[in-house]
Design a protein around this motif. Structure first.
Motif, mmCIF file in Angstrom:
data_model
loop_
_atom_site.group_PDB
_atom_site.id
_atom_site.type_symbol
_atom_site.label_atom_id
_atom_site.label_comp_id
_atom_site.label_asym_id
_atom_site.label_seq_id
_atom_site.Cartn_x
_atom_site.Cartn_y
_atom_site.Cartn_z
ATOM 1 N N THR A 1 0.828 -1.198 0.000
ATOM 2 C CA THR A 1 0.000 0.000 0.000
ATOM 3 C C THR A 1 0.866 1.252 0.000
ATOM 4 O O THR A 1 0.592 2.193 -0.716
ATOM 5 N N GLU A 2 1.937 1.252 0.795
ATOM 6 C CA GLU A 2 2.805 2.414 0.844
ATOM 7 C C GLU A 2 3.493 2.665 -0.488
ATOM 8 O O GLU A 2 3.714 3.801 -0.864
ATOM 9 N N ASN B 1 1.415 4.879 -2.802
ATOM 10 C CA ASN B 1 1.107 6.213 -2.341
ATOM 11 C C ASN B 1 1.561 7.228 -3.390
ATOM 12 O O ASN B 1 2.730 7.250 -3.780
ATOM 13 N N ASP C 1 1.510 10.544 -3.029
ATOM 14 C CA ASP C 1 1.823 11.846 -2.431
ATOM 15 C C ASP C 1 3.205 12.361 -2.802
ATOM 16 O O ASP C 1 3.458 13.560 -2.707
ATOM 17 N N ARG D 1 -2.727 15.879 0.529
ATOM 18 C CA ARG D 1 -2.493 14.492 0.118
ATOM 19 C C ARG D 1 -3.241 14.193 -1.173
ATOM 20 O O ARG D 1 -4.122 14.922 -1.565
ATOM 21 N N LYS D 2 -2.877 13.091 -1.780
ATOM 22 C CA LYS D 2 -3.514 12.484 -2.951
ATOM 23 C C LYS D 2 -3.480 13.375 -4.187
ATOM 24 O O LYS D 2 -3.121 14.539 -4.125
ATOM 25 N N ASP E 1 -4.968 4.393 -9.304
ATOM 26 C CA ASP E 1 -4.023 5.170 -8.495
ATOM 27 C C ASP E 1 -3.806 6.555 -9.088
ATOM 28 O O ASP E 1 -3.562 7.516 -8.362
#
Length: 180
Positions: free
Chosen positions: A34-35, A38, A40, A77-78, A130
């Motif tokens: 999951t990381e 990311n 970000d 974020r995101k 994603d």
């Protein structure tokens, strides 16, 4: 018989401990995956990227600044478009070339349309989900310098990753001119 009576609970405790520790290792592996997904830390090209420079002349440039974070995540974020602003050109400012808050040169005759935003790194390890770019609600472009007589907005929606633009792909977002 007494030895069996005492050995059975000890064997059961050891077996349950092994099962628990194996599940914990599996959960930690899932968290690592999951990381890795990311988004970000992804960056975008700004002002000096060649495709931006190809379509402008040196006399009639303004800058459109796009903050590429998700509004629903407090712009922290995101992937999303959080804020958009117009600025006059300022030659004394050192313009960052890569980041999540990018400056893009446009002409003073900008009449709305498509604005391309380009990734500054390889994103092939990410899925299409994603890489969705979110505009959580209509964003009206701030023009505190009164560069344009009209107002502009970025309509809410989800913009899909386009691998065919730029070096690493990017997005084509819509900017609508509203005549006042």
């Amino acid at each position: 018989m007494k030895k069996l009576f005492f050995a059975l609970p000890i064997t059961l405790v050891i077996t349950l401990s092994l099962i628990y520790s194996c599940n914990k290792v599996k959960d930690e592996s899932a968290n690592e995956i999951t990381e890795l997904k990311n988004t970000d830390n992804l960056n975008f090209y700004g002002y000096n990227y060649k495709p931006y420079q190809e379509n402008i002349s040196s006399r009639d440039i303004v800058t459109i600044r796009v903050k590429l974070w998700r509004k629903s995540e407090d712009c922290l974020r995101k992937l999303g478009v959080c804020k958009v602003q117009f600025f006059p050109p300022d030659k004394s400012v050192n313009i960052d070339e890569i980041g999540r808050e990018i400056d893009i040169p446009i002409t003073t005759s900008f009449d709305g349309g498509i604005l391309n935003i380009y990734f500054a790194e390889d994103v092939s390890g990410y899925t299409a989900d994603d890489l969705k770019l979110y505009v959580d609600r209509d964003i009206f472009i701030e023009d505190s310098n009164e560069i344009f007589e009209s107002t502009y907005k970025v309509p809410d929606g989800i913009y899909l990753y386009d691998s065919t633009i730029g070096d690493f792909g990017g997005y084509s977002i819509t900017i609508i001119k509203k005549v006042d």
